[in-house]
Design a protein around this motif. Structure first.
Motif, mmCIF file in Angstrom:
data_model
loop_
_atom_site.group_PDB
_atom_site.id
_atom_site.type_symbol
_atom_site.label_atom_id
_atom_site.label_comp_id
_atom_site.label_asym_id
_atom_site.label_seq_id
_atom_site.Cartn_x
_atom_site.Cartn_y
_atom_site.Cartn_z
ATOM 1 N N ILE A 216 0.856 -1.180 0.000
ATOM 2 C CA ILE A 216 0.000 0.000 0.000
ATOM 3 C C ILE A 216 0.899 1.239 0.000
ATOM 4 C CG2 ILE A 216 -1.932 -1.119 1.168
ATOM 5 C CD1 ILE A 216 -1.124 0.299 3.733
ATOM 6 N N GLU A 217 0.337 2.328 -0.455
ATOM 7 C CA GLU A 217 1.090 3.576 -0.507
ATOM 8 C C GLU A 217 1.488 4.012 0.907
ATOM 9 O OE1 GLU A 217 2.154 5.127 -3.043
ATOM 10 O OE2 GLU A 217 0.995 4.360 -4.742
ATOM 11 N N GLU A 218 2.590 4.745 0.986
ATOM 12 C CA GLU A 218 3.069 5.211 2.289
ATOM 13 C C GLU A 218 2.014 6.058 2.996
ATOM 14 O OE1 GLU A 218 6.531 8.063 4.250
ATOM 15 O OE2 GLU A 218 6.777 7.340 2.178
ATOM 16 N N SER A 219 1.316 6.923 2.252
ATOM 17 C CA SER A 219 0.311 7.796 2.880
ATOM 18 C C SER A 219 -0.817 6.969 3.489
ATOM 19 C CB SER A 219 -0.244 8.782 1.855
ATOM 20 O OG SER A 219 -0.823 8.096 0.763
ATOM 21 N N THR A 220 -1.220 5.895 2.800
ATOM 22 C CA THR A 220 -2.276 5.026 3.320
ATOM 23 C C THR A 220 -1.792 4.257 4.543
ATOM 24 O OG1 THR A 220 -3.094 4.749 1.063
ATOM 25 C CG2 THR A 220 -3.931 3.223 2.717
ATOM 26 N N PHE A 221 -0.548 3.829 4.511
ATOM 27 C CA PHE A 221 0.003 3.099 5.650
ATOM 28 C C PHE A 221 0.079 4.008 6.884
ATOM 29 C CE2 PHE A 221 3.651 1.522 8.167
ATOM 30 C CZ PHE A 221 3.119 0.286 8.512
ATOM 31 N N ARG A 222 0.495 5.247 6.679
ATOM 32 C CA ARG A 222 0.537 6.189 7.800
ATOM 33 C C ARG A 222 -0.867 6.428 8.356
ATOM 34 N NH1 ARG A 222 4.931 9.923 8.370
ATOM 35 N NH2 ARG A 222 6.732 9.413 7.063
ATOM 36 N N ALA A 223 -1.846 6.544 7.458
ATOM 37 C CA ALA A 223 -3.229 6.755 7.893
ATOM 38 C C ALA A 223 -3.741 5.545 8.661
ATOM 39 C CB ALA A 223 -4.116 7.044 6.683
ATOM 40 N N LEU A 224 -3.403 4.344 8.188
ATOM 41 C CA LEU A 224 -3.800 3.123 8.893
ATOM 42 C C LEU A 224 -3.181 3.087 10.277
ATOM 43 C CD1 LEU A 224 -5.012 0.243 9.029
ATOM 44 C CD2 LEU A 224 -2.901 -0.573 7.950
ATOM 45 N N HIS A 225 -1.915 3.419 10.360
ATOM 46 C CA HIS A 225 -1.218 3.409 11.654
ATOM 47 C C HIS A 225 -1.872 4.386 12.624
ATOM 48 C CE1 HIS A 225 2.058 4.080 14.581
ATOM 49 N NE2 HIS A 225 2.440 2.858 14.261
ATOM 50 N N GLY A 226 -2.292 5.540 12.121
ATOM 51 C CA GLY A 226 -2.928 6.533 12.981
ATOM 52 C C GLY A 226 -4.323 6.123 13.415
ATOM 53 N N TRP A 227 -5.040 5.429 12.535
ATOM 54 C CA TRP A 227 -6.429 5.051 12.811
ATOM 55 C C TRP A 227 -6.540 3.789 13.663
ATOM 56 C CZ3 TRP A 227 -8.529 0.382 11.130
ATOM 57 C CH2 TRP A 227 -9.912 0.224 11.340
ATOM 58 N N ALA A 228 -5.683 2.830 13.450
ATOM 59 C CA ALA A 228 -5.831 1.494 14.025
ATOM 60 C C ALA A 228 -5.683 1.490 15.540
ATOM 61 C CB ALA A 228 -4.813 0.543 13.402
ATOM 62 N N LYS A 229 -6.497 0.659 16.195
ATOM 63 C CA LYS A 229 -6.340 0.448 17.628
ATOM 64 C C LYS A 229 -5.114 -0.427 17.895
ATOM 65 C CE LYS A 229 -11.285 0.868 18.629
ATOM 66 N NZ LYS A 229 -12.509 0.168 19.127
ATOM 67 N N VAL A 230 -4.968 -1.462 17.069
ATOM 68 C CA VAL A 230 -3.762 -2.288 17.115
ATOM 69 C C VAL A 230 -2.916 -1.905 15.911
ATOM 70 C CG1 VAL A 230 -2.805 -4.612 17.103
ATOM 71 C CG2 VAL A 230 -5.006 -4.170 18.228
ATOM 72 N N LYS A 231 -1.785 -1.301 16.159
ATOM 73 C CA LYS A 231 -0.964 -0.755 15.083
ATOM 74 C C LYS A 231 -0.299 -1.867 14.276
ATOM 75 C CE LYS A 231 -1.776 3.289 16.922
ATOM 76 N NZ LYS A 231 -2.798 4.180 16.311
ATOM 77 N N PRO A 232 -0.117 -1.644 12.982
ATOM 78 C CA PRO A 232 0.628 -2.630 12.188
ATOM 79 C C PRO A 232 2.074 -2.741 12.659
ATOM 80 C CG PRO A 232 0.255 -0.609 10.929
ATOM 81 C CD PRO A 232 -0.556 -0.492 12.178
ATOM 82 N N SER A 233 2.538 -3.974 12.803
ATOM 83 C CA SER A 233 3.925 -4.222 13.212
ATOM 84 C C SER A 233 4.836 -4.481 12.021
ATOM 85 C CB SER A 233 3.989 -5.453 14.147
ATOM 86 O OG SER A 233 3.165 -5.287 15.267
ATOM 87 N N ILE A 234 4.210 -4.726 10.838
ATOM 88 C CA ILE A 234 4.961 -5.123 9.653
ATOM 89 C C ILE A 234 4.391 -4.419 8.432
ATOM 90 C CG2 ILE A 234 5.674 -7.083 8.202
ATOM 91 C CD1 ILE A 234 4.888 -8.893 10.640
ATOM 92 N N ILE A 235 5.267 -3.983 7.537
ATOM 93 C CA ILE A 235 4.852 -3.568 6.204
ATOM 94 C C ILE A 235 5.784 -4.243 5.209
ATOM 95 C CG2 ILE A 235 6.207 -1.429 6.315
ATOM 96 C CD1 ILE A 235 4.151 -0.215 4.348
ATOM 97 N N GLN A 236 5.178 -4.823 4.171
ATOM 98 C CA GLN A 236 5.941 -5.448 3.097
ATOM 99 C C GLN A 236 5.787 -4.615 1.832
ATOM 100 O OE1 GLN A 236 4.752 -9.474 2.251
ATOM 101 N NE2 GLN A 236 6.371 -10.343 3.490
ATOM 102 N N ILE A 237 6.883 -4.419 1.128
ATOM 103 C CA ILE A 237 6.814 -3.729 -0.154
ATOM 104 C C ILE A 237 7.483 -4.588 -1.213
ATOM 105 C CG2 ILE A 237 6.737 -1.435 0.898
ATOM 106 C CD1 ILE A 237 9.673 -1.110 0.199
ATOM 107 N N ASN A 238 6.973 -4.484 -2.423
ATOM 108 C CA ASN A 238 7.488 -5.259 -3.544
ATOM 109 C C ASN A 238 8.496 -4.416 -4.314
ATOM 110 O OD1 ASN A 238 7.900 -6.781 -5.911
ATOM 111 N ND2 ASN A 238 5.824 -7.624 -5.795
#
Length: 261
Positions: free
Chosen positions: A160-182
Motif C-alpha cells: 500500500i502507498e506510504e500515505s495510506t500506511f501512515r493513515a492506517l497506523h494513525g487510525w488502528a487500535k492495534v498498530k501494524p507491526s509489519i509492512i511489506q513492499i514489492n
C-alpha cells in the motif's frame, strides 16, 4: 472440469497443498516465481488426491482437498520453538474471507495461535497500489479482534502507498507491526517510510510475490474450467533458534463462476 473429474459437482472447495518443501519436483526448481510455485503445488496436490486422497467434509460443508501425506512437521517440535506466519492474498476487502482464511489455516496446521499475519489486496489491472484506508479498515478490524483473542501476536500489510500506511497506523487500535513492499514496483524504499518504520518499531520487509498470485488463465489451465479464487493463504513455519524454514504451503478457496454454472 475435464482435467479433474473427481471435482465435478463441487461448487466450492479448499485446496491444501501441505508442506511443499517435501515435494522434490518443486524444491529442485530454481528461479521459480510465487505463481509458478503455486501452480506446481496445486497440480501435485490434485494428482495425489486423484490417486489416493479423500475429500474431508468440514462442519460448514466446505470440502477440503489435500495430499495423503502433507508432512507438515509441526508435531516434530514444541510449538514454543516455532514461528508460524501467514500471508493472506485477498481479492476483495471482505472481512469474512479474511476470517475464513485464517481459521481454516489454523485448523489445517492444528494450532490455536500463530506469530504473525500479513494481508495483501489484489490491485486493479494497472498494478498501482491505490488501496485507500476505507478499503483496509473493514478487514483490519478482523486482525485486531484476533490479536485480542490471542490467536495472532503481530499483524501487517503489504503493498500500500506510504500515505495510506501512515493513515492506517494513525487510525488502528492495534498498530501494524509489519509492512511489506514489492521491490519490482518500488525499486527504492522511500527514506520517509524507512524513518517512519524506525520511529514506530515497524518491520520493513521486501518481497517478490506477484499481485495476482493465481491468474485466471492459470486456474483454467489447471482445472479445465473457469473458477473464482476467493482467497489464497501461504503459511511458513520456522524453527526459532536456528532460523530454519521447515514448512511452507498454501491453502486456497475456489468456487465456480456464476456464469459457468
Amino acid at each position: 472440469m475435464d482435467k479433474f473429474k473427481s471435482l465435478e459437482g463441487l461448487d466450492k472447495f479448499l485446496i491444501s497443498t501441505g508442506n511443499i518443501l517435501s515435494i522434490s519436483d518443486i524444491t529442485k526448481k530454481s528461479n521459480v516465481n510465487t505463481s509458478e510455485e503455486l501452480v506446481d503445488a496445486i497440480e501435485f496436490t490434485l494428482r495425489e488426491f486423484q490417486s489416493n486422497g479423500i475429500l474431508e467434509n468440514q462442519s460448514d460443508n466446505i470440502l477440503v482437498i489435500s495430499r495423503h501425506n502433507d508432512n507438515l512437521k509441526i508435531d516434530e517440535h514444541e510449538l514454543s520453538e516455532l514461528k508460524i506466519g501467514f500471508k493472506v492474498f485477498l481479492n476483495e476487502d471482505d472481512p469474512d474471507s479474511l476470517m475464513e482464511a485464517i481459521q481454516k489455516a489454523l485448523m489445517v496446521l492444528k494450532v490455536d495461535s500463530i506469530h504473525d499475519v500479513i494481508v495483501t489486496f489484489k490491485h486493479n489491472t494497472t498494478g498501482k497500489q491505490n488501496i485507500d484506508l476505507s478499503h483496509v479498515q473493514n478487514t483490519w478490524v478482523v486482525l485486531e479482534n484476533l490479536i485480542k483473542k490471542g490467536q495472532i501476536r503481530q499483524i501487517g500489510i503489504a503493498d500500500i502507498e506510504e500515505s495510506t500506511f501512515r493513515a492506517l497506523h494513525g487510525w488502528a487500535k492495534v498498530k501494524p507491526s509489519i509492512i511489506q513492499i514489492n521491490l519490482s514496483t518500488c525499486c527504492v524504499v522511500p527514506p520517509t517510510l524507512q524513518s517512519f518504520c524506525k520511529e514506530n518499531d515497524i518491520k520493513l520487509l521486501t518481497h517478490s510475490d506477484p499481485n495476482d498470485i493465481l491468474p485466471a488463465g492459470s486456474i483454467e489451465s489447471i482445472f479445465g474450467a473457469p473458477l473464482n479464487l476467493k482467497w489464497a493463504l501461504r503459511f511458513l513455519v520456522h524453527v526459532k533458534c536456528r532460523g530454519v524454514l521447515t514448512t511452507k504451503g498454501y491453502l486456497l478457496n475456489l468456487c465456480k463462476n456464476e456464469e459457468s454454472v
